[in-house]
Design a protein around this motif. Structure first.
Motif, PDB file in Angstrom:
ATOM      1  N   LEU A   1      37.759  -7.298  54.074  1.00  0.00           N
ATOM      2  CA  LEU A   1      36.627  -7.262  54.996  1.00  0.00           C
ATOM      3  C   LEU A   1      36.807  -6.153  56.035  1.00  0.00           C
ATOM      4  O   LEU A   1      35.832  -5.553  56.487  1.00  0.00           O
ATOM      5  N   LEU A   2      38.060  -5.866  56.420  1.00  0.00           N
ATOM      6  CA  LEU A   2      38.319  -4.780  57.367  1.00  0.00           C
ATOM      7  C   LEU A   2      37.972  -3.435  56.757  1.00  0.00           C
ATOM      8  O   LEU A   2      37.424  -2.557  57.432  1.00  0.00           O
ATOM      9  N   VAL A   3      38.292  -3.261  55.474  1.00  0.00           N
ATOM     10  CA  VAL A   3      37.964  -2.008  54.790  1.00  0.00           C
ATOM     11  C   VAL A   3      36.454  -1.847  54.691  1.00  0.00           C
ATOM     12  O   VAL A   3      35.905  -0.770  54.937  1.00  0.00           O
TER      13      VAL A   3
ATOM     14  N   LEU B   1      41.184   5.066  60.147  1.00  0.00           N
ATOM     15  CA  LEU B   1      41.665   5.037  58.770  1.00  0.00           C
ATOM     16  C   LEU B   1      43.098   4.510  58.716  1.00  0.00           C
ATOM     17  O   LEU B   1      43.446   3.723  57.827  1.00  0.00           O
ATOM     18  N   ASP B   2      43.935   4.916  59.662  1.00  0.00           N
ATOM     19  CA  ASP B   2      45.318   4.438  59.686  1.00  0.00           C
ATOM     20  C   ASP B   2      45.362   2.915  59.841  1.00  0.00           C
ATOM     21  O   ASP B   2      46.127   2.225  59.155  1.00  0.00           O
ATOM     22  N   GLU B   3      44.552   2.374  60.749  1.00  0.00           N
ATOM     23  CA  GLU B   3      44.534   0.926  60.969  1.00  0.00           C
ATOM     24  C   GLU B   3      44.068   0.182  59.728  1.00  0.00           C
ATOM     25  O   GLU B   3      44.631  -0.859  59.359  1.00  0.00           O
ATOM     26  N   VAL B   4      43.054   0.716  59.084  1.00  0.00           N
ATOM     27  CA  VAL B   4      42.497   0.066  57.897  1.00  0.00           C
ATOM     28  C   VAL B   4      43.509   0.075  56.761  1.00  0.00           C
ATOM     29  O   VAL B   4      43.664  -0.925  56.047  1.00  0.00           O
ATOM     30  N   MET B   5      44.206   1.172  56.576  1.00  0.00           N
ATOM     31  CA  MET B   5      45.181   1.234  55.493  1.00  0.00           C
ATOM     32  C   MET B   5      46.359   0.300  55.757  1.00  0.00           C
ATOM     33  O   MET B   5      46.945  -0.256  54.829  1.00  0.00           O
TER      34      MET B   5
ATOM     35  N   VAL C   1      39.300   5.225  50.279  1.00  0.00           N
ATOM     36  CA  VAL C   1      38.644   4.726  51.491  1.00  0.00           C
ATOM     37  C   VAL C   1      38.005   5.875  52.261  1.00  0.00           C
ATOM     38  O   VAL C   1      36.861   5.768  52.737  1.00  0.00           O
ATOM     39  N   ARG C   2      38.719   6.987  52.393  1.00  0.00           N
ATOM     40  CA  ARG C   2      38.165   8.146  53.114  1.00  0.00           C
ATOM     41  C   ARG C   2      36.882   8.626  52.456  1.00  0.00           C
ATOM     42  O   ARG C   2      35.867   8.896  53.132  1.00  0.00           O
TER      43      ARG C   2
END
Length: 422
Positions: free
Chosen positions: A70-72, A83-87, A105-106
């Protein structure tokens, strides 16, 4: 083996894949025979990008924690988080460390930039909150479900079903749920304790309340809120069932556990595809009016996506079960399609060139570094003279079973999987 396969071999692109299928499937799954190889994920990324851009696929779901996913999804649709937090927080199984997953993701975020909501790509994890060493606490799913209900229903009605203080008391410390020793020692599992038994009943009541109040909840929720509430209910129910069977001492314990995991996967895939019972019932009622997120691209291990019965050895014993793909295929028929990935070498893992009398050996002898194979055409070409099964010298790689060719829509073959440089 002298079989000529050039007539069933194609370039790896969207048009070649779609040419193998009966129309455009609602769920198009791509499997992999091993995890952790970015070279295979790079092939996935390139193919999925073409299928999104040329064939209109609008959801990508992978073998990762459904709640973390859900965060992604929030990031690629709204830009929430870095992007760092999501990964770091949006993936399970260590997938967030993959450069190829990071690029996926990017790219999804860039694809969505400036697009209307109805045309944006969506992301989902479809695995449960499970690892090979155990399962998560049901706290996150249960409290999220309770929170959803508490903001929309009368407090007395919800408290009569289950007060939040009751949940906290029964859940206790999370580490008693996540104890890795429970995977090999059922007596260390909390899954059949009095607290867990009461939690299963209360979870059933909360999900029943969700169903009973559906007209009101749909009218007062966004589509995403409603879908997530259903996800929380499925996940809490599945986790408590999984923990229950972790405490089992019968010889069928591991078979039950792997079956339950794939059942959770199948339920999530059907929900993402909009064909579960709840999705069909929502329609265009209230503010939860449906925005079609299909068709859907799926990525996971071949063993979770194949139509044939899956098998592996755990603790030296054989375990067999029906995969998520087999369950979904039984429900959707031709609306589900499966491409298996096969490979020639993973030399950094000790997997050298395949014997010529195997499927992989037959494909390895060809000139293509990467190709899409018409699996049913190949099976017809081979006739009754099926190749020998390949035997892997490394436990982390599962070769393609030649007996499964007739049940596969296509094979993506990668000749040599090179080691990814850190």
């Amino acid at each position: 083996m002298a079989t000529d396969i050039k007539d069933v071999t194609h370039a790896v692109d969207a048009s070649a894949v779609m040419g193998l299928l009966r129309g455009r499937p609602r769920l198009l799954a791509l499997g992999e025979p091993t995890h952790g190889e970015d070279a295979l994920l790079d092939v996935r990324n390139a193919l999925f990008r073409q299928l999104v851009e040329q064939e209109g696929y609008r959801t990508i779901t992978i073998e990762s924690d459904c709640l973390r996913g859900l965060l992604v999804d929030d990031h690629i649709t709204t830009g929430a988080g870095t992007l760092d937090e999501v990964m770091e927080r949006g993936f399970s199984h260590g997938w967030g460390a993959s450069a190829a997953n990071r690029e996926l993701v990017r790219w999804m975020r860039a694809f969505n930039d400036g697009r209307p909501a109805a045309d944006r790509l969506r992301f989902a994890g479809f695995d449960g909150p499970l690892e090979i060493t155990g399962a998560e606490s049901p706290r996150a799913a249960l409290t999220a479900l309770h929170d959803f209900l508490s903001t929309r229903l009368d407090k007395d009605l919800l408290d009569a079903t289950c007060a939040v203080e009751t949940l906290d008391r029964l859940l206790g410390r999370d580490d008693r749920w996540t104890n890795p020793a429970a995977m090999t020692d059922p007596s260390r599992s909390v899954g059949r304790s009095a607290d867990a038994t009461e939690l299963r009943l209360l979870t059933d009541d909360l999900v029943a309340l969700l169903d009973a109040q559906k007209p009101h909840l749909i009218a007062t929720s966004t589509r995403d809120d409603w879908d997530r509430a259903r996800l929380y209910g499925r996940t809490a129910t599945g986790l408590l069932r999984y923990h229950y069977w972790m405490a089992d001492t019968s010889p069928s314990r591991m078979t039950r556990l792997v079956s339950l995991r794939d059942r959770m996967m199948a339920d999530n895939l059907l929900a993402v595809a909009g064909v579960d019972a709840e999705s069909a019932a929502v329609g265009a009622v209230g503010s939860a009016a449906r925005v079609d997120r299909t068709p859907v691209l799926v990525h996971a291990h071949n063993g979770h996506l194949q139509r044939n019965r899956s098998s592996m050895r755990m603790g030296g014993l054989p375990v067999e079960w029906w995969s998520a793909g087999a369950i979904v295929s039984a429900r959707l028929g031709d609306a589900y399609a499966f491409l298996a990935t096969a490979l020639g070498t993973i030399r950094h893992q000790g997997v050298d060139a395949p014997p010529r009398d195997t499927v992989e050996g037959l494909l390895y002898a060809g000139p293509d570094e990467c190709a899409v194979i018409d699996a049913r055409g190949l099976a017809a070409t081979l006739g009754d003279s099926l190749p020998a099964p390949r035997v892997s010298p490394w436990f982390g790689y599962a070769p393609l079973d030649p007996a499964h060719l007739a049940g596969v829509d296509g094979v993506v073959f990668v000749k040599d999987v090179a080691k990814t440089e850190a």
